[in-house]
Design a protein around this motif. Sequence first.
Motif, mmCIF file in Angstrom:
data_model
loop_
_atom_site.group_PDB
_atom_site.id
_atom_site.type_symbol
_atom_site.label_atom_id
_atom_site.label_comp_id
_atom_site.label_asym_id
_atom_site.label_seq_id
_atom_site.Cartn_x
_atom_site.Cartn_y
_atom_site.Cartn_z
ATOM 1 N N GLU A 1 0.805 -1.220 0.000
ATOM 2 C CA GLU A 1 0.000 0.000 0.000
ATOM 3 C C GLU A 1 0.841 1.275 0.000
ATOM 4 O OE1 GLU A 1 -3.004 0.222 2.936
ATOM 5 O OE2 GLU A 1 -3.890 -1.722 2.465
ATOM 6 N N THR A 25 2.521 1.856 -3.261
ATOM 7 C CA THR A 25 1.534 2.155 -4.306
ATOM 8 C C THR A 25 1.110 3.615 -4.253
ATOM 9 O OG1 THR A 25 0.679 -0.115 -4.244
ATOM 10 C CG2 THR A 25 -0.726 1.557 -5.246
ATOM 11 N N TYR A 26 0.754 4.096 -3.068
ATOM 12 C CA TYR A 26 0.342 5.492 -2.936
ATOM 13 C C TYR A 26 1.480 6.445 -3.289
ATOM 14 C CZ TYR A 26 -3.803 3.681 -0.546
ATOM 15 O OH TYR A 26 -4.963 3.013 -0.248
ATOM 16 N N GLU A 51 1.315 9.365 -6.254
ATOM 17 C CA GLU A 51 1.651 10.776 -6.026
ATOM 18 C C GLU A 51 2.722 11.259 -6.998
ATOM 19 O OE1 GLU A 51 2.778 11.095 -1.956
ATOM 20 O OE2 GLU A 51 0.737 10.709 -1.187
ATOM 21 N N THR A 60 -4.707 5.987 -12.138
ATOM 22 C CA THR A 60 -5.061 6.024 -10.717
ATOM 23 C C THR A 60 -6.261 5.140 -10.425
ATOM 24 O OG1 THR A 60 -4.219 8.301 -10.585
ATOM 25 C CG2 THR A 60 -5.624 7.553 -8.794
ATOM 26 N N LEU A 75 -5.733 2.002 -7.854
ATOM 27 C CA LEU A 75 -6.499 1.964 -6.609
ATOM 28 C C LEU A 75 -7.485 0.794 -6.590
ATOM 29 C CD1 LEU A 75 -7.221 5.778 -6.071
ATOM 30 C CD2 LEU A 75 -5.621 4.336 -4.789
ATOM 31 N N ASP A 124 -9.008 -0.221 -2.957
ATOM 32 C CA ASP A 124 -9.325 1.063 -2.343
ATOM 33 C C ASP A 124 -10.546 1.665 -3.038
ATOM 34 O OD1 ASP A 124 -9.431 3.688 -1.408
ATOM 35 O OD2 ASP A 124 -7.250 3.890 -1.316
#
Length: 383
Positions: free
Chosen positions: A238, A241-242, A246, A276, A280, A285
């Motif tokens: 996670e 990935t985020y 960004e 994105t 996600l 998510d």
Amino acid sequence: MIDFGDQVRRALKDQGKSLRGAAKELHYDVAYLSRVLNGKQAPSPELIQAVNEYLGLSLTLDDAEDHDDEMDAWELVRRVQASDVGPATLTRLERTFDELARAYPKANPEDLLRQVRKHASYVVKLLDAKKTLSEHRRLLVIGGWLSLLGATVHIDLKQDDAATARLQTAATLAQEAEHPEIEAWCFETDAWRVLTDGDYVRALELSRIAQDVAPAGSSALIQATAQEGRAQARLGNEIETYSAIERVQALSAAIGNPTSPEHHYKYDPAKALSYTATTLAWLGDTAAEPYAREVIKRLSPSDNVAYWPRRVASANIDLALVLVTGNRLDEACDSAQKAILSGKVVPSNHWRALEVVKAVEARSLPEASDLREAYQGLKAIEQ
């Protein structure tokens, strides 16, 4: 000089060879060779050596009498500038590639591949023609882009051997032309290929290599970063990935809106939205939903699924995945069915559609049988 010409003409006659044939074999202009043999121009040392090897002679510079260094210099310039290719031909090829790259999101893969093959064959033919050094490099670059696009279409069609061969060709041409962006795209494209095969660790490795090779601020760098995020999502990482999401958003914002937003090798904000949404959704998510809906809103030309570009079909699959996660199952089935029936889900993305089908089946929904039937029809088309 007269002796040199006499001996060469005599050898050509004795061996049954023509002046034109000799010029072609030796890669010299026939007019230049004729001037040398008629004593109107001095032969260069390179020509004398080539003639000796071709005709089995042992002529020397002395046989050509006075050697004119100035004339040799002029001839070298003339040969470097001589071309059977021309800038107009190269410009047309470059524009054709751009048109094919812009057509990629909506084109039928088989039709696009035929166009790529036709123009790549023409590039091969031109590589054998007389051309300047700068034209040679431009041809290598065009050939590299066409090979890369061909590899991408082969991946879409699940033709792995052909995709690998074209990727290797594109990488070789990129290295010869010293074009790091094409080379980076080769690694990025290979990362997507292995990701669709389920090798997420290798996809992560290739995407990082692509980022190392890619020029700063290039579309290849952005796409390679996006590919890293996808691989991290499939691995369930996670934080990583985020972080990738960004970085993609920051890099994409920095380059602004391209003049050719549909160009497959030019990043744009709409691609960042699609990326994105997918990333996600794979991470599970629910924040993927607004991104997927925004892609559908921006890119859907109509409610008729037959007119959808490929990214709208993919966004509907992403939306279906996140809706399943949130137990909004009726909506999930509707989105998945639309994507499958659009005919815009290429073979390399069938596994993504199958994930939705299996998720719906696991919940024993009545819509599951219709969704499975639509998916089987999709597979039947592939076969």
